[in-house]
Design an enzyme around this catalytic site. Sequence first.
Site, PDB file in Angstrom:
ATOM      1  N   GLU A 144       8.387  39.587  -5.633  1.00  0.00           N
ATOM      2  CA  GLU A 144       9.171  40.193  -4.559  1.00  0.00           C
ATOM      3  C   GLU A 144      10.429  39.359  -4.309  1.00  0.00           C
ATOM      4  O   GLU A 144      10.385  38.135  -4.327  1.00  0.00           O
ATOM      5  CB  GLU A 144       8.314  40.246  -3.299  1.00  0.00           C
ATOM      6  CG  GLU A 144       9.007  40.794  -2.060  1.00  0.00           C
ATOM      7  CD  GLU A 144       8.110  40.731  -0.832  1.00  0.00           C
ATOM      8  OE1 GLU A 144       8.356  41.490   0.106  1.00  0.00           O
ATOM      9  OE2 GLU A 144       7.155  39.913  -0.824  1.00  0.00           O
ATOM     10  N   LYS A 170       9.644  49.311   0.059  1.00  0.00           N
ATOM     11  CA  LYS A 170       8.446  48.764   0.689  1.00  0.00           C
ATOM     12  C   LYS A 170       8.064  49.572   1.928  1.00  0.00           C
ATOM     13  O   LYS A 170       8.840  49.698   2.870  1.00  0.00           O
ATOM     14  CB  LYS A 170       8.689  47.304   1.073  1.00  0.00           C
ATOM     15  CG  LYS A 170       7.452  46.555   1.560  1.00  0.00           C
ATOM     16  CD  LYS A 170       7.810  45.084   1.804  1.00  0.00           C
ATOM     17  CE  LYS A 170       6.599  44.256   2.191  1.00  0.00           C
ATOM     18  NZ  LYS A 170       6.968  42.830   2.395  1.00  0.00           N
ATOM     19  N   CYS A 222       3.873  43.453  -1.920  1.00  0.00           N
ATOM     20  CA  CYS A 222       3.274  42.439  -1.057  1.00  0.00           C
ATOM     21  C   CYS A 222       2.337  43.006   0.020  1.00  0.00           C
ATOM     22  O   CYS A 222       1.200  43.342  -0.265  1.00  0.00           O
ATOM     23  CB  CYS A 222       4.388  41.591  -0.435  1.00  0.00           C
ATOM     24  SG  CYS A 222       3.847  39.940   0.110  1.00  0.00           S
TER      25      CYS A 222
END
Length: 260
Positions: A46, A112, A146
């Site tokens: 990331e 995300k 994540c």
Amino acid sequence: MEQVKDLRITLIQPNVYWESPVENRERISEMMNTVSGNTDLVVLPEMFTTGFTMNASALAEPMNGETMAWMKAKAAELNAAICGSAIIEDEGGSYNRLLFVHPDGSYQSYDKRHLFFIEGEIGVFEPGKERVIVNFRGWRIGLYICYDVRFPVWSRNRNDTDLALYVANWPASRTRVWQTLLKARAIENQIYVAGANRVGSDGNEVDYCGDSLLVNPRGEVMHRLENREVVVTGTLSIENLENFRLKFPVGNDADDFRLL
């Protein structure tokens, strides 16, 4: 119909230079050179150009910026897809965006969905709204970033996924959680899972110990990267995956659901 081949997947685990895209691209290029001609897919962490910073106003790039140009060049050079997230400015907003670049220069992207409120992502970045499944060399690959790994409904295999990628800046203090969740996502979805993390410390004095993982559909760890800069390549078998699903078809009993 062409038979789907095994997929060679490379996890690159760097020590990311804080807010220094040029240095990070140069360092990761050096690490990539070790797998030239021997991989199909390279997965980066990331925010691999900057570290996990909220300084989007200074560091965000356009989609046609230097990082995308670099990814296209490396994908063509390696004849492999390159995947990792960066800070992207698009349509007036900033995104923690995962870029999946094919060897021919085409690409897909995923924003995300679950922003990490504890570190202030909410208010800096716009949340993603759509799941993204990429078809690459016959493999159906889900893209996640994540914090997404904590949310199994978002990660659910809807009979459309063979491999899930989680790119992360996951801190050392919670590495057992990271490893457990990656295994759980593989087991419950009967898929391969790859988690790409970083090492070192960032500008906020957060420590990272790597523990990037490649996990098979049984939840068994195929590769675990130690706490150092390292490059590891593993091979995923579509035949083994399909045989496992046939012998143990738990997906047939999965609950139906609909996201709002």
